[in-house]
Write an enzyme that holds these catalytic residues in place. Sequence first.
Site, PDB file in Angstrom:
ATOM      1  CG  HIS A  95       5.076 -85.785 -38.276  1.00  0.00           C
ATOM      2  ND1 HIS A  95       3.808 -86.217 -38.578  1.00  0.00           N
ATOM      3  CD2 HIS A  95       4.984 -84.444 -38.062  1.00  0.00           C
ATOM      4  CE1 HIS A  95       2.979 -85.182 -38.551  1.00  0.00           C
ATOM      5  NE2 HIS A  95       3.669 -84.108 -38.227  1.00  0.00           N
ATOM      6  CD  GLU A 113       4.666 -80.813 -39.004  1.00  0.00           C
ATOM      7  OE1 GLU A 113       4.150 -81.401 -39.974  1.00  0.00           O
ATOM      8  OE2 GLU A 113       4.076 -80.605 -37.926  1.00  0.00           O
ATOM      9  CG  HIS A 170       4.038 -81.963 -33.418  1.00  0.00           C
ATOM     10  ND1 HIS A 170       4.725 -83.104 -33.765  1.00  0.00           N
ATOM     11  CD2 HIS A 170       3.153 -81.750 -34.435  1.00  0.00           C
ATOM     12  CE1 HIS A 170       4.308 -83.536 -34.938  1.00  0.00           C
ATOM     13  NE2 HIS A 170       3.346 -82.747 -35.360  1.00  0.00           N
ATOM     14  NE  ARG A 190      -5.634 -88.587 -35.805  1.00  0.00           N
ATOM     15  CZ  ARG A 190      -6.206 -89.352 -36.741  1.00  0.00           C
ATOM     16  NH1 ARG A 190      -6.368 -90.654 -36.513  1.00  0.00           N
ATOM     17  NH2 ARG A 190      -6.624 -88.831 -37.862  1.00  0.00           N
TER      18      ARG A 190
END
Length: 319
Positions: A95, A113, A170, A190
């Site tokens: 991200h 997150e 991740h 991605r």
Amino acid sequence: MGVLMLEPVFKEAIWGGKLLQNFGYEEAGDKAGECWGISAHSSGDCTIKNGEYKGKTLSWCYQNHRELFGNMKEEVFPLLVKIIGAEDDLSIQVHPDDQYAAVNENGALGKTECWYILDCKEDATIVIGHHAKDKQELEEMIREKRWKELIREIPIQKGDFFQINPGCLHAIKGGTLLIETQQSSDVTYRVYDYDRMQNGKPRELHIQQSIDCITAPHQDYQEERVIRHKQGLTVERLVKCPFYTLEKWEMDGTYHFQMERPFVNVTVIEGQGNVGDIPLKKGDHFIIPSTEKECDFQGEMTLMVSYCCLLYTSDAADD
């Protein structure tokens, strides 16, 4: 006016399955991957289930009744809480931070997150980080598709916690159920998707954006958990970062809550009880608005509680 009970939004995914149904969401489909439990994001805007604003979306409440949220100045409701049930592996991803997303994603927020593992299969793993020694080696490994050399997998078990900062490579692996607390953003890049096909085509990859954003070398995030005991409640602070604080509340009996935040997000992950006269069960999501100066909890429950510290500086775990 009481707490704001929320109707979750369910999303199907190529890697979804029945884990959300097994958690208690009977209405989730057989390919459901995500439950957006507390969200005002346009990709999944939750509806209020009770009270004066029943039938209104959370985004509507935030835009029209900012007093419920401490008159925060942020343009959008800042947090998003999901429960993710991964039957299969998610893509290897990263991200961006706020600055990169603002420039490259039409002013969107970046995505910080964190994950708390609710359940997982035996010998489960997740992807956290990579083995590249610097940015040059990172780019070489990605462009040459040297995934086994690059990707770092670690074992997990129920109760583990991970903070995923922007730039951290991740992925959630199959057989994992977790609760995710994050900035209100849907921006994901991605890097690798196991060459899977969806509707006859490979899913889109974001190679250059990923190379831009991945931190190299990888650095694990470490923060000591802080535990406080109160009457009827044990509070374990899992993380405190610039965007949110996340706590796990173990409740046994009665606890009198006093508001010191612009708002507080709550998800029941185990047990049952009440907040005021509203019954609670596993899987329920609600917000305590700033106008609710105090309320009483009763029961034997485990709650995941998040809030932002943009207006208030005291810490609930230290009350």
